[in-house]
Design a protein around this motif. Structure first.
Motif, PDB file in Angstrom:
ATOM      1  N   ALA A  47      32.415 -12.387  69.895  1.00 43.99           N
ATOM      2  CA  ALA A  47      31.859 -13.696  70.250  1.00 43.99           C
ATOM      3  C   ALA A  47      30.339 -13.639  70.312  1.00 43.99           C
ATOM      4  O   ALA A  47      29.645 -14.551  69.842  1.00 43.99           O
ATOM      5  N   VAL A  48      29.808 -12.573  70.883  1.00 41.60           N
ATOM      6  CA  VAL A  48      28.355 -12.408  70.975  1.00 41.60           C
ATOM      7  C   VAL A  48      27.745 -12.285  69.586  1.00 41.60           C
ATOM      8  O   VAL A  48      26.752 -12.952  69.264  1.00 41.60           O
ATOM      9  N   LEU A  49      28.328 -11.443  68.750  1.00 42.20           N
ATOM     10  CA  LEU A  49      27.794 -11.236  67.402  1.00 42.20           C
ATOM     11  C   LEU A  49      27.878 -12.512  66.570  1.00 42.20           C
ATOM     12  O   LEU A  49      26.950 -12.824  65.806  1.00 42.20           O
ATOM     13  N   ALA A  50      28.966 -13.248  66.710  1.00 37.63           N
ATOM     14  CA  ALA A  50      29.112 -14.497  65.956  1.00 37.63           C
ATOM     15  C   ALA A  50      28.061 -15.514  66.389  1.00 37.63           C
ATOM     16  O   ALA A  50      27.452 -16.200  65.544  1.00 37.63           O
ATOM     17  N   VAL A  56      24.385  -6.154  75.210  1.00 38.25           N
ATOM     18  CA  VAL A  56      25.052  -7.422  75.525  1.00 38.25           C
ATOM     19  C   VAL A  56      26.500  -7.401  75.038  1.00 38.25           C
ATOM     20  O   VAL A  56      27.406  -7.892  75.722  1.00 38.25           O
ATOM     21  N   ALA A  57      26.734  -6.820  73.871  1.00 31.11           N
ATOM     22  CA  ALA A  57      28.107  -6.703  73.375  1.00 31.11           C
ATOM     23  C   ALA A  57      28.955  -5.870  74.326  1.00 31.11           C
ATOM     24  O   ALA A  57      30.124  -6.187  74.582  1.00 31.11           O
ATOM     25  N   LEU A  58      28.374  -4.839  74.888  1.00 33.97           N
ATOM     26  CA  LEU A  58      29.085  -4.003  75.848  1.00 33.97           C
ATOM     27  C   LEU A  58      29.412  -4.787  77.116  1.00 33.97           C
ATOM     28  O   LEU A  58      30.517  -4.650  77.676  1.00 33.97           O
ATOM     29  N   LEU A  59      28.483  -5.618  77.561  1.00 42.38           N
ATOM     30  CA  LEU A  59      28.742  -6.451  78.736  1.00 42.38           C
ATOM     31  C   LEU A  59      29.924  -7.393  78.506  1.00 42.38           C
ATOM     32  O   LEU A  59      30.627  -7.766  79.447  1.00 42.38           O
TER      33      LEU A  59
END
Length: 257
Positions: free
Chosen positions: A211-214, A193-196
């Motif tokens: 943003a995804v990790l946060a 998902v981070a790659l996306l």
């Protein structure tokens, strides 16, 4: 049962759980549920691609705010509004300051209380505002943002279903899926998902993954609080997690973008 059969049943369960696509469910047990929850981000990515297409197409025919509201509405339609319903029920239960069985009883009520209404309004307005902003960006970046945020929301379900997190009730969706997602699946899903999200912010390839990790980090904290208050996760909690993580990921993608 052969692995392929369990995988096929897991795919069907993931699709029927997270979308309204007319796919007939097959075998349903905890093993299949684990596969379905593991594949949730992939279903989210496909749903996000569809919603991104709706946003971009509608934005060519109407103002960006209108396109954003239409996209939010289509998203609710394609998920039967179940995640939004889960958000309202969960916030109502938490807002009551009750614990355990008393809080779970509030979640069962068919009506929506003031806390739930406010949560729905805030989340829907935030999502619409972000989508309106994305509609004005380049098509590849806007599409990547919608795909990544929608996938991240479903990855949040994997976090809620990770091993060690109990179910709040002995029956229901929470009991079926709680503790079924292994750590390696979460690591792989988070990386994917981070790659996306990398192309979601032009000129800032780091902002999308951040943003995804946060958003996922906030979800972990919220889930801990929910487990303390309710005793575990429920289907409503899973729906709330989807909406919260999706909204937070969206916000992270447009801040200073």
């Amino acid at each position: 049962m052969p692995t392929e059969s369990r995988l096929g049943a897991g795919i069907r369960l993931a699709v029927t759980t997270f979308t309204t696509l007319p796919v007939r469910a097959g075998r349903i047990d905890r093993a299949v549920a684990g596969v379905a929850m593991t594949l949730a981000p992939a279903v989210g990515a496909l749903l996000g691609a569809l919603l991104g297409g709706v946003l971009l197409l509608t934005a060519t025919l109407a103002p960006a705010p209108v396109a954003a509201v239409v996209t939010v509405g289509v998203g609710a339609l394609l998920t039967r509004g179940l995640h939004l319903d889960g958000l309202a029920d969960t916030v109502d239960a938490l807002g009551s300051y009750r614990r355990g069985a008393a809080a779970l009883e509030i979640m069962k009520k068919p009506d929506v209380g003031p806390f739930g209404v406010v949560a729905l309004v805030v989340v829907l307005l935030l999502q619409a505002a972000v989508l309106a902003e994305l509609a004005g960006r380049s098509r590849p970046a806007a599409l990547a943002a919608v795909v990544a945020a929608t996938a991240a929301g479903r990855l949040g379900v994997g976090l809620a279903c990770r091993r060690g997190v109990p179910a709040a009730r002995p029956d229901g969706l929470g009991a079926l899926v709680a503790g079924t997602v292994p750590p390696v699946a979460l690591v792989v899903g988070t990386a994917a998902v981070a790659l996306l999200a990398v192309p979601a912010v032009a000129g800032r390839p780091w902002q999308g993954p951040l943003a995804v990790l946060a958003a996922l980090t906030v979800a972990v904290g919220l889930l801990r609080h929910v487990v303390r208050r309710l005793g575990g996760v429920t289907g409503d909690v899973l729906g709330a997690t989807v909406e919260i993580v999706t909204t937070l990921a969206y916000l992270g993608l447009v801040l200073s973008g």
